[in-house]
Design an enzyme around this catalytic site. Sequence first.
Site, PDB file in Angstrom:
ATOM      1  N   ARG A   3      -2.290  -2.174  -3.604  1.00  9.30           N
ATOM      2  CA  ARG A   3      -3.174  -1.382  -3.384  1.00  9.30           C
ATOM      3  C   ARG A   3      -3.754  -0.408  -4.455  1.00  9.30           C
ATOM      4  NH1 ARG A   3      -5.306   2.740   0.944  1.00  9.30           N
ATOM      5  NH2 ARG A   3      -7.317   2.853   0.407  1.00  9.30           N
ATOM      6  N   ASN A  55       0.800  -0.938   0.003  1.00 10.43           N
ATOM      7  CA  ASN A  55       0.698  -0.421  -0.029  1.00 10.43           C
ATOM      8  C   ASN A  55       0.731   1.213  -0.340  1.00 10.43           C
ATOM      9  OD1 ASN A  55      -1.607   1.898   0.776  1.00 10.43           O
ATOM     10  ND2 ASN A  55      -2.385   1.004   1.352  1.00 10.43           N
ATOM     11  N   GLU A  90      -7.442  -6.289   4.147  1.00 13.17           N
ATOM     12  CA  GLU A  90      -7.226  -6.068   3.367  1.00 13.17           C
ATOM     13  C   GLU A  90      -6.291  -6.595   2.184  1.00 13.17           C
ATOM     14  OE1 GLU A  90      -8.127  -2.162   4.919  1.00 13.17           O
ATOM     15  OE2 GLU A  90      -9.090  -1.672   2.951  1.00 13.17           O
ATOM     16  N   ARG A 103     -14.380  13.454   9.062  1.00 12.74           N
ATOM     17  CA  ARG A 103     -15.202  13.954   8.056  1.00 12.74           C
ATOM     18  C   ARG A 103     -16.333  13.652   8.645  1.00 12.74           C
ATOM     19  NH1 ARG A 103     -12.706   8.419   4.642  1.00 12.74           N
ATOM     20  NH2 ARG A 103     -10.691   8.984   4.234  1.00 12.74           N
ATOM     21  N   HIS A 158     -13.277   1.711   0.164  1.00 10.33           N
ATOM     22  CA  HIS A 158     -12.659  -0.314   1.175  1.00 10.33           C
ATOM     23  C   HIS A 158     -13.629  -1.413   0.183  1.00 10.33           C
ATOM     24  CE1 HIS A 158     -13.596   2.677   4.480  1.00 10.33           C
ATOM     25  NE2 HIS A 158     -12.531   2.484   4.171  1.00 10.33           N
TER      26      HIS A 158
END
Length: 393
Positions: free
Chosen positions: A88, A7, A379, A236, A177
């Site tokens: 990713r 990532n 992930e 957020r 996601h």
Amino acid sequence: MKIMSINAGSSSLKFSLFDMTNEEVLASGLFERIGIEGSCYTIKYNGEKLKQEIELPDHSVAVSILLEKLVELGIIASLEEIDGVGHRVVSGGDLYKESVLINDKVIQDLIDLKDYAPLHNPAHVLGINAFKEVLPNTPMIAVFDTAFHQTMDEVSYLYPVPYSWYQDYKVRKYGAHGTSHRYIASTIEKELGRKDLRIISCHLGNGGSITAIKDGKSVDTSMGFTPLAGIMMGTRSGDIDASIIPFIMEKEGKNASEVIDDLNKKSGFLGLSQLSSDSRDIEKGVLEGNKNCILAEQKYIRTVVNYIANYYVLLGGCDVLVFTAGIGENSSSTRLKIVEKLACLGFDLDVEANQVRGELRKISSKNSKSLIYVVPTDEELMIARDTLEIINR
Ligand code: ADP
């Protein structure tokens, strides 16, 4: 087979190296502050942790050091042992519906899609190119956060805005996601031994999204054109009325991107609590009777419950409700408060089973109409599995 899961961010590079014969993590770690003063790396392996400050002028140097160290520490005998590298990628736009083998065209597409993930896609390309230099003959795969949601129909992915915005600029819901929600779906399918399931997957971390999954496919998801939309998050806002943006621009003399920055970085738990973006601090504040923390938590629960109820109707019911990611896996009190509000739909927790952290467990009571599970997401493993699968094809 040994597979590396990567990532790459603009100044960081996270990795996990898997032995795919048993999906065991051989090593994992992080290279930080790449191109910035004070750079360092951490490698965890065999119960040990190596941390070192070292100059990391760019991603290529970070990757060279990573690979050198893997050999030096005896984690692998030689670089030939790495059979594939999975990267990713935040945005595959509407071009990529599944993971792909990386070639020059894919790299060009990632560059062309930069408007849809300006902070992320260019950084992924840096990571991919750095690996290409050092491991030119090792297959590399791109695994997209958006790909899983490409099964949404246009009623889900279109916004009720001028249609030309979609035609001319591809303004639509992409979601995020996706790799996590896909992992959740496949874990639950395996656990229950069937695929014909209506799953509501709640990825509740610092960022958060909820996805409605039918027969293994994403039907709708709460994040939107960008990860700013949907439920309230750590920093957020989630969904708000767009008219607030020009209003605040005028009141505070800010430009649009500064206001969007406030919505991305100063809102959510942090904005309402005026204290912290971390749910643990909010939970502590709630116990101490802090009014702003109580309000922040109530708003969070409300936005999550609204999406679950929304997707319950969309799916025509729910077989399995799943909680995952930092908050979903660890906070029994948040899970309890969410499920309590869903009692009218027949959801019911086994309060004892709910006292679980970070492990796969059924937490619904016998009376619950739907199953409820905690599933730790992974992930990195999903990226490694995709990589192995594509290499074997
Ligand atoms: P991301 O990957 O989006 O950065 P994570 O999935 O790591 O985020 O989730 C971070 C959130 O999870 C934080 O709000 C943090 O407070 C929460 N969290 C992590 N561990 C725990 C815990 N043990 N108990 C309660 N909340 C936790």
